[in-house]
Design a protein around this motif. Structure first.
Motif: not given
Length: 249
Positions: A83-97, A99-109
Motif C-alpha cells: 500500500f506504500s506510495q511515494k506521494k504519501f511520503t511527500e505528503k508527510q514531508r509537507l506536514y513536516a515543513q 511544523f518546521n521539523d527536519n525529519r519524518i518518522y513512523t508511526p506518526a499521527v
C-alpha cells in the motif's frame, strides 16, 4: 407621534440585529481527522495500526475519521509494503515543513492537519481527540447519491460556510485488509490495516455543491469495503471539515 417613533425605532432595532446575526458564521460540531503515517516494514507501526482501528470503531458515530497513509521509505529493508506510495511520503514531508521539523518518522499521527505525535501513544491520542472534539467549525460537508461501477465511484457533495482560501481533497480508502508479511522487520507476522488510503486527489475548484468521480485503483478487490471522504482544508493544511460515504461492491 411618540408612539410612532418608538415603533419605528423598534423595527429598526430588529432589522439591525437580524442583519448582524446573519453576518455571524454559524458554528457546528467539530470534525476530527486522524492521519496515520505508517508502514508494514516498520516494527513499531503495528501497535499504532491497532490503536487507530480501535479509535475509529469507538468514535465511528462521532465525526472522528481515521486514515492510514502507507509511506515508502521503509520498503528498502526487505519488505515492500503493497500500500506504500511515494506521494504519501511527500505528503508527510509537507506536514513536516509546516511544523518546521527536519525529519519524518513512523508511526506518526497528524490531527486535523495542526499537530503531530507518535501514533502508538494511547494516552495522547485520546486526550487530543477529546480536545479537538470540543472545538467548533464554521464549515460542514455532506455527501450522498452514490453511483458506483467496477471502475469508479460518483457522488454529490454540499459544503457550507466560507470557502475563501480553501481546497478540498477526495480520499478513497480500503476499510480493512490483512497481509502476511514474509520479510523485513515484521517478517512472519500477519498484519491487519484499516482505512488504508489507496487514492487521493484535490478538486480543481471548491464549490458549495457539485459532484465528483473517483477512479478505483487496481489494488482494490471485489471483497473490499471502501470509504470515500471529502476533506476541506485551508491554505495552511488545517482541516476545517470532512464527511464520508461507506461503499462496497
Amino acid at each position: 407621534m411618540k408612539r410612532k417613533y418608538l415603533i419605528t425605532l423598534s423595527l429598526f432595532t430588529i432589522l439591525f440585529f437580524t442583519s448582524f446575526t446573519n453576518m455571524i458564521p454559524k458554528k457546528h460540531n467539530a470534525v476530527v481527522v486522524l492521519e496515520l503515517f505508517t508502514s508494514q516494514g516498520c516494527s513499531s507501526c503495528p501497535s499504532a495500526d491497532v490503536l487507530l482501528d480501535k479509535v475509529g470503531k469507538e468514535y465511528q458515530d462521532a465525526n472522528v475519521f481515521t486514515l492510514s497513509y502507507h509511506v515508502d521509505y521503509w520498503d528498502y529493508i526487505g519488505w515492500k509494503d503493497p500500500f506504500s506510495q511515494k506521494k504519501f511520503t511527500e505528503k508527510q514531508r509537507l506536514y513536516a515543513q509546516k511544523f518546521n521539523d527536519n525529519r519524518i518518522y513512523t508511526p506518526a499521527v497528524i490531527i486535523n492537519g495542526k499537530e503531530h505525535f507518535v501514533g502508538s501513544n494511547r494516552l495522547k491520542m485520546y486526550a487530543k481527540i477529546k480536545e479537538y472534539k470540543e472545538k467548533v467549525s464554521t464549515n460542514t460537508i455532506s455527501l450522498g447519491a452514490i453511483k458506483q461501477t467496477a471502475n469508479n465511484i460518483q457522488f454529490n457533495y454540499k459544503i457550507t460556510g466560507d470557502l475563501s482560501n480553501t481546497k478540498a481533497r477526495v480520499v478513497l480508502a480500503i476499510q480493512e485488509r490483512t497481509t502476511e508479511v514474509k520479510s523485513g522487520e515484521n517478517a512472519r507476522r500477519t498484519l491487519k490495516n484499516n482505512n488504508i488510503v489507496v487514492s487521493e486527489h484535490y478538486l480543481t475548484e471548491v464549490k458549495k455543491t457539485g459532484k465528483y468521480t473517483i477512479n478505483i485503483p487496481k489494488i482494490v478487490t471485489k471483497n473490499d469495503q471502501l470509504t470515500v471522504l471529502l476533506i476541506l482544508e485551508n491554505d495552511k493544511l488545517d482541516i476545517l471539515s470532512a464527511d464520508k460515504l461507506v461503499v462496497g461492491f
